[in-house]
Motif scaffolding. Structure first.
Motif, mmCIF file in Angstrom:
data_model
loop_
_atom_site.group_PDB
_atom_site.id
_atom_site.type_symbol
_atom_site.label_atom_id
_atom_site.label_comp_id
_atom_site.label_asym_id
_atom_site.label_seq_id
_atom_site.Cartn_x
_atom_site.Cartn_y
_atom_site.Cartn_z
ATOM 1 N N ALA A 341 -18.308 13.169 -2.012
ATOM 2 C CA ALA A 341 -18.295 11.771 -2.453
ATOM 3 C C ALA A 341 -17.204 11.544 -3.492
ATOM 4 O O ALA A 341 -16.518 10.506 -3.482
ATOM 5 C CB ALA A 341 -19.661 11.381 -3.021
ATOM 6 N N GLY A 342 -17.026 12.521 -4.394
ATOM 7 C CA GLY A 342 -16.002 12.393 -5.418
ATOM 8 C C GLY A 342 -14.604 12.383 -4.840
ATOM 9 O O GLY A 342 -13.748 11.586 -5.254
ATOM 10 N N ALA A 343 -14.345 13.268 -3.879
ATOM 11 C CA ALA A 343 -13.026 13.299 -3.250
ATOM 12 C C ALA A 343 -12.744 11.997 -2.501
ATOM 13 O O ALA A 343 -11.621 11.467 -2.538
ATOM 14 C CB ALA A 343 -12.921 14.487 -2.300
ATOM 15 N N LEU A 344 -13.761 11.464 -1.828
ATOM 16 C CA LEU A 344 -13.599 10.197 -1.118
ATOM 17 C C LEU A 344 -13.292 9.065 -2.101
ATOM 18 O O LEU A 344 -12.403 8.234 -1.861
ATOM 19 C CB LEU A 344 -14.876 9.884 -0.338
ATOM 20 C CG LEU A 344 -14.866 8.607 0.509
ATOM 21 C CD1 LEU A 344 -13.777 8.674 1.580
ATOM 22 C CD2 LEU A 344 -16.232 8.394 1.155
ATOM 23 N N ALA A 345 -14.003 9.060 -3.237
ATOM 24 C CA ALA A 345 -13.762 8.029 -4.257
ATOM 25 C C ALA A 345 -12.357 8.150 -4.835
ATOM 26 O O ALA A 345 -11.700 7.137 -5.109
ATOM 27 C CB ALA A 345 -14.810 8.136 -5.363
ATOM 28 N N LEU A 346 -11.884 9.373 -5.043
ATOM 29 C CA LEU A 346 -10.522 9.574 -5.545
ATOM 30 C C LEU A 346 -9.492 9.031 -4.564
ATOM 31 O O LEU A 346 -8.528 8.361 -4.952
ATOM 32 C CB LEU A 346 -10.258 11.058 -5.791
ATOM 33 C CG LEU A 346 -10.785 11.665 -7.085
ATOM 34 C CD1 LEU A 346 -10.514 13.167 -7.116
ATOM 35 C CD2 LEU A 346 -10.144 11.000 -8.291
ATOM 36 N N LEU A 348 -9.819 6.669 -2.429
ATOM 37 C CA LEU A 348 -9.845 5.203 -2.443
ATOM 38 C C LEU A 348 -9.182 4.640 -3.698
ATOM 39 O O LEU A 348 -8.653 3.512 -3.673
ATOM 40 C CB LEU A 348 -11.293 4.705 -2.349
ATOM 41 C CG LEU A 348 -12.008 4.989 -1.025
ATOM 42 C CD1 LEU A 348 -13.492 4.624 -1.141
ATOM 43 C CD2 LEU A 348 -11.362 4.226 0.124
ATOM 44 N N ALA A 349 -9.215 5.399 -4.807
ATOM 45 C CA ALA A 349 -8.697 4.892 -6.082
ATOM 46 C C ALA A 349 -7.204 5.161 -6.270
ATOM 47 O O ALA A 349 -6.564 4.527 -7.111
ATOM 48 C CB ALA A 349 -9.481 5.501 -7.242
#
Length: 464
Positions: A341-346, A348-349
């Motif tokens: 989830a963290g890698a996906l959020a990164l 996107l950001a």
């Protein structure tokens, strides 16, 4: 905990030694531009400062692990620290690229002796279960944090003292650890003459891994059809085949056959490969993003890693307790959920105009997964392994991790560059950001693969 003062001091020393080795994988990353200007590296050869260390470390880990088991754990730890300190001094004093690359290779050799020795000493000092899990949490926190601390410290030292400082800092650290090893760690017992060191196996394994890692590291730069790359990869495959044949015929093989039948250890080997292919590669891309896209200098880049460093340390420190209470499988599954989830959020950001604040949720989640998985996979590596084989068991996971870091980064760089090349017409910053963004999304997918691997763990193996 019930540990006496000497056990606590020994654990602190071993964790510090692991931190020293771990941080040097990335401490030179933010100093690379200054190193290139100072020593005349070309754009094509600058990456060799990192790869020289990675190739030597990966190639000699199995040798270092078995040597620790058979020749003495304290002896190998002290030898590794001495090599590490002397090579760091030579690297800082270097006035040309060849000398510095040779020093980096010797640093890697030193690290290949230190890493399995520290882990074997912890696993034989603390009993399997709660005590070992807590000890490995501290050791794992030092190792996982070292990857991030290296980037932070590299930025601070480069800004304040120049690129030479990223080498010189290791000299007093390794020297102090070496001196403390003698009073804190018991001398090695007399060698068991009934067990032989599989020298042909060690030579073939070292040659195979070194050749393969060299080919994978240099392939993107020299071209996959380059004679040097073709020869290196072919030699690596031939030596790997020779290693398998030698091991089958050996009475006392480099990798004991019983270890290959340990399902938890073999799963840890696979997780180690994927862990460094994914989590380990993120540091590289984030460093490039901060400097090339956001325009941070070396110090600002280092400071940007301060928050994830704290999360990695805390996560690693808690991972052992989580494994003891909830089991290895549950701990890994939860940690990998946060990581993906963290890698996906990164991903996107990441953008040319994005703020650091927008990265924080992703950085915290991926760092939480990073620290916990690092510790948990080494707890898995020690599960059900006899004291006599702890060194080689840990080096099996470390070797797969090193190969994973090399292959994963090489493939991800190709992905990022391919995407960036397709968008060069829209500006270099946008192209670079989109290339990095694409690579980070691939990392998220890779972490999801580790999640599926972790689901294969079943009781009673999870009760560690």
């Amino acid at each position: 905990m019930g540990w006496n003062r000497k056990a606590i001091a020994t654990l602190a020393l071993l964790s510090s030694a692991m931190l020293i080795v771990s941080l040097d994988q990335y401490i030179v990353v933010v100093a690379l531009p200054e190193i290139g200007r100072g020593l005349g590296y070309s754009a094509q050869t600058l990456q060799s400062v990192i790869s020289a260390y990675a190739v030597a470390t990966s190639g000699f880990l199995l040798f270092g692990g078995r040597a620790a088991d058979l020749l003495g754990r304290r002896r190998m730890l002290v030898t590794g620290l001495a090599l590490y300190g002397l090579a760091s001094l030579a690297g800082g004093l270097a006035t040309g690229a060849p000398v510095q690359l040779a020093a980096r290779a010797v640093q890697g050799l030193g690290g290949a002796l230190v890493s399995p020795s520290t882990l074997a000493l912890i696993n034989t000092t603390f009993r399997e279960g709660r005590d070992r899990n807590r000890a490995l949490s501290i050791w794992g926190g030092a190792g996982a944090a070292g990857l991030v601390v290296g980037v932070l410290l590299g930025g601070v030292l480069t800004r304040a003292f120049g690129w030479q400082a990223v080498f010189f800092v290791n000299v007093p650290l390794a020297g102090a650890a070496l001196l403390l090893a003698f009073p804190l760690i018991e001398s090695d017992p007399a060698r068991d003459r009934s067990r032989s060191f599989d020298l042909p196996g060690a030579i073939s394994a070292t040659g195979a891994v070194t050749s393969l890692v060299f080919g994978l590291v240099q392939g993107p730069e020299l071209g996959w059809r380059s004679p040097r790359i073709v020869i290196a990869l072919a030699a690596g495959l031939l030596l790997l085949a020779a290693f398998v044949l030698i091991e089958r015929a050996s009475r006392d093989p480099l990798v004991p056959r019983g270890l290959l039948a340990n399902p938890v250890l073999m799963l840890a080997v696979g997780i180690g490969f994927m862990f460094m292919s994914t989590f380990g590669s993120l540091l590289y891309f984030l460093s490039i993003y901060f400097q090339d896209v956001r325009g941070y200098d070396a110090l600002e880049t280092g400071m940007a890693f301060l928050l994830p460093t704290g999360v990695v340390v805390a996560s690693s420190a808690l991972a052992g307790q989580a494994v003891t209470r909830f089991g290895l499988r549950r701990t890994l599954v939860v940690a990998l959920t946060f990581g993906a989830a963290g890698a996906l959020a990164l991903g996107l950001a990441i953008s040319p105009s994005g703020s650091y604040t927008s990265l924080i949720p992703g950085l915290m989640a991926v760092s939480l997964g990073d620290g916990a998985v690092f510790t948990a996979m080494f707890i898995a590596a020690s599960t059900g392994v006899s004291d006599n084989d702890q060194g080689v068991a840990s080096s099996m996971v470390s070797t797969s991790s090193g190969i994973g870091a090399t292959l994963g980064l090489a493939l991800l760089v190709l992905v990022a560059n391919s995407r960036a090349q397709a968008l060069l017409g829209e500006g270099p910053r946008l192209a670079s950001a989109e290339g990095i963004r694409t690579a980070v999304f691939v990392v998220a997918g890779g972490i999801a693969v580790i999640f599926l691997m972790a689901l294969r763990l079943r009781s009673p193996a999870t009760s560690v």
